[in-house]
Design a protein around this motif. Structure first.
Motif, PDB file in Angstrom:
ATOM      1  N   GLU A  85       0.824  -1.211   0.000  1.00 21.39           N
ATOM      2  CA  GLU A  85       0.000   0.000   0.000  1.00 21.39           C
ATOM      3  C   GLU A  85       0.858   1.260   0.000  1.00 21.39           C
ATOM      4  O   GLU A  85       0.542   2.228  -0.709  1.00 21.39           O
ATOM      5  CB  GLU A  85      -0.918   0.007   1.223  1.00 21.39           C
ATOM      6  CG  GLU A  85      -2.070  -0.958   1.108  1.00 21.39           C
ATOM      7  CD  GLU A  85      -2.996  -0.883   2.300  1.00 21.39           C
ATOM      8  OE1 GLU A  85      -4.150  -0.475   2.106  1.00 21.39           O
ATOM      9  OE2 GLU A  85      -2.544  -1.221   3.414  1.00 21.39           O
ATOM     10  N   ASP A  86       1.949   1.260   0.751  1.00 18.17           N
ATOM     11  CA  ASP A  86       2.854   2.415   0.762  1.00 18.17           C
ATOM     12  C   ASP A  86       3.487   2.640  -0.604  1.00 18.17           C
ATOM     13  O   ASP A  86       3.633   3.776  -1.060  1.00 18.17           O
ATOM     14  CB  ASP A  86       3.951   2.235   1.818  1.00 18.17           C
ATOM     15  CG  ASP A  86       3.423   2.357   3.233  1.00 18.17           C
ATOM     16  OD1 ASP A  86       2.279   2.853   3.414  1.00 18.17           O
ATOM     17  OD2 ASP A  86       4.149   1.950   4.173  1.00 18.17           O
ATOM     18  N   GLU A  87       3.856   1.555  -1.267  1.00 16.75           N
ATOM     19  CA  GLU A  87       4.430   1.650  -2.612  1.00 16.75           C
ATOM     20  C   GLU A  87       3.416   2.270  -3.580  1.00 16.75           C
ATOM     21  O   GLU A  87       3.757   3.126  -4.397  1.00 16.75           O
ATOM     22  CB  GLU A  87       4.853   0.259  -3.093  1.00 16.75           C
ATOM     23  CG  GLU A  87       5.192   0.149  -4.555  1.00 16.75           C
ATOM     24  CD  GLU A  87       6.457   0.873  -4.957  1.00 16.75           C
ATOM     25  OE1 GLU A  87       6.654   1.054  -6.177  1.00 16.75           O
ATOM     26  OE2 GLU A  87       7.250   1.279  -4.087  1.00 16.75           O
ATOM     27  N   ILE A  88       2.168   1.863  -3.473  1.00 14.27           N
ATOM     28  CA  ILE A  88       1.119   2.400  -4.348  1.00 14.27           C
ATOM     29  C   ILE A  88       0.892   3.884  -4.074  1.00 14.27           C
ATOM     30  O   ILE A  88       0.728   4.677  -5.007  1.00 14.27           O
ATOM     31  CB  ILE A  88      -0.186   1.593  -4.167  1.00 14.27           C
ATOM     32  CG1 ILE A  88       0.009   0.172  -4.697  1.00 14.27           C
ATOM     33  CG2 ILE A  88      -1.365   2.264  -4.857  1.00 14.27           C
ATOM     34  CD1 ILE A  88      -1.053  -0.808  -4.251  1.00 14.27           C
ATOM     35  N   GLN A  89       0.917   4.279  -2.823  1.00 23.31           N
ATOM     36  CA  GLN A  89       0.720   5.691  -2.483  1.00 23.31           C
ATOM     37  C   GLN A  89       1.928   6.539  -2.867  1.00 23.31           C
ATOM     38  O   GLN A  89       1.784   7.704  -3.221  1.00 23.31           O
ATOM     39  CB  GLN A  89       0.427   5.835  -0.997  1.00 23.31           C
ATOM     40  CG  GLN A  89      -0.942   5.316  -0.625  1.00 23.31           C
ATOM     41  CD  GLN A  89      -1.214   5.369   0.861  1.00 23.31           C
ATOM     42  OE1 GLN A  89      -0.329   5.666   1.657  1.00 23.31           O
ATOM     43  NE2 GLN A  89      -2.449   5.068   1.238  1.00 23.31           N
ATOM     44  N   LYS A  90       3.121   5.939  -2.801  1.00 27.27           N
ATOM     45  CA  LYS A  90       4.336   6.670  -3.154  1.00 27.27           C
ATOM     46  C   LYS A  90       4.428   6.958  -4.647  1.00 27.27           C
ATOM     47  O   LYS A  90       4.875   8.015  -5.051  1.00 27.27           O
ATOM     48  CB  LYS A  90       5.568   5.845  -2.747  1.00 27.27           C
ATOM     49  CG  LYS A  90       6.553   6.588  -1.913  1.00 27.27           C
ATOM     50  CD  LYS A  90       7.844   5.823  -1.698  1.00 27.27           C
ATOM     51  CE  LYS A  90       7.604   4.446  -1.117  1.00 27.27           C
ATOM     52  NZ  LYS A  90       8.854   3.748  -0.789  1.00 27.27           N
ATOM     53  N   ARG A  91       4.011   5.965  -5.454  1.00 22.79           N
ATOM     54  CA  ARG A  91       4.120   6.104  -6.907  1.00 22.79           C
ATOM     55  C   ARG A  91       2.799   5.732  -7.578  1.00 22.79           C
ATOM     56  O   ARG A  91       2.691   4.717  -8.255  1.00 22.79           O
ATOM     57  CB  ARG A  91       5.248   5.225  -7.417  1.00 22.79           C
ATOM     58  CG  ARG A  91       6.582   5.603  -6.801  1.00 22.79           C
ATOM     59  CD  ARG A  91       7.754   4.935  -7.431  1.00 22.79           C
ATOM     60  NE  ARG A  91       7.759   3.486  -7.235  1.00 22.79           N
ATOM     61  CZ  ARG A  91       8.646   2.692  -7.803  1.00 22.79           C
ATOM     62  NH1 ARG A  91       9.578   3.189  -8.575  1.00 22.79           N
ATOM     63  NH2 ARG A  91       8.615   1.394  -7.591  1.00 22.79           N
ATOM     64  N   TYR A 147      -4.937   1.721 -11.494  1.00 25.84           N
ATOM     65  CA  TYR A 147      -6.161   1.051 -11.037  1.00 25.84           C
ATOM     66  C   TYR A 147      -6.204   0.964  -9.517  1.00 25.84           C
ATOM     67  O   TYR A 147      -7.221   1.242  -8.898  1.00 25.84           O
ATOM     68  CB  TYR A 147      -6.283  -0.349 -11.651  1.00 25.84           C
ATOM     69  CG  TYR A 147      -6.514  -0.315 -13.141  1.00 25.84           C
ATOM     70  CD1 TYR A 147      -7.778  -0.088 -13.655  1.00 25.84           C
ATOM     71  CD2 TYR A 147      -5.463  -0.491 -14.028  1.00 25.84           C
ATOM     72  CE1 TYR A 147      -8.007  -0.040 -15.011  1.00 25.84           C
ATOM     73  CE2 TYR A 147      -5.672  -0.447 -15.396  1.00 25.84           C
ATOM     74  CZ  TYR A 147      -6.942  -0.215 -15.881  1.00 25.84           C
ATOM     75  OH  TYR A 147      -7.151  -0.170 -17.227  1.00 25.84           O
ATOM     76  N   LEU A 148      -5.102   0.566  -8.907  1.00 30.78           N
ATOM     77  CA  LEU A 148      -5.079   0.424  -7.448  1.00 30.78           C
ATOM     78  C   LEU A 148      -5.114   1.773  -6.746  1.00 30.78           C
ATOM     79  O   LEU A 148      -5.728   1.916  -5.696  1.00 30.78           O
ATOM     80  CB  LEU A 148      -3.842  -0.361  -7.009  1.00 30.78           C
ATOM     81  CG  LEU A 148      -3.870  -1.851  -7.328  1.00 30.78           C
ATOM     82  CD1 LEU A 148      -2.510  -2.475  -7.045  1.00 30.78           C
ATOM     83  CD2 LEU A 148      -4.943  -2.542  -6.533  1.00 30.78           C
TER      84      LEU A 148
END
Length: 97
Positions: A30-36, A42-43
């Motif tokens: 989740e942190d990776e998705i929010q960072k980039r 989609y996510l």
């Protein structure tokens, strides 16, 4: 489930894997998705609840749970990733955004 969602989860897990036997948590993904968010369209546009469900179901399909094998599948929030990647990881390695 859309294949794009599955691909994004696996790509995030692959980008976080740096050791031969890594443990990846749902929080790390989740942190990776929010960072980039530009890498995960989609996510990043999904609600946090649906994003967590997608991450859990995709990771449970591809990787074993970290720790005890007696854990309830609904409560798994970390997975052991080995360098014996599924074919999808080998495909993702060559993708550039």
């Amino acid at each position: 489930m859309k294949t794009e969602l599955s691909d994004e989860v696996l790509f995030a897990a692959c980008s976080l894997t740096i050791q031969p036997h890594s443990v990846i948590s749902r929080r790390m993904i989740e942190d990776e998705i929010q960072k980039r968010p530009y890498l995960y369209p989609y996510l990043s546009s999904a609600t946090s609840l649906s994003r967590r469900r997608v991450i859990g179901s995709v990771m449970n399909c591809h990787f074993s749970a970290w720790g005890s094998s007696l854990k309830n599948p609904c409560l798994i929030t970390a997975w052991t990733i080995r360098f014996e990647y599924p074919a999808v990881f080998r495909e993702i390695e060559h993708v550039s955004c």
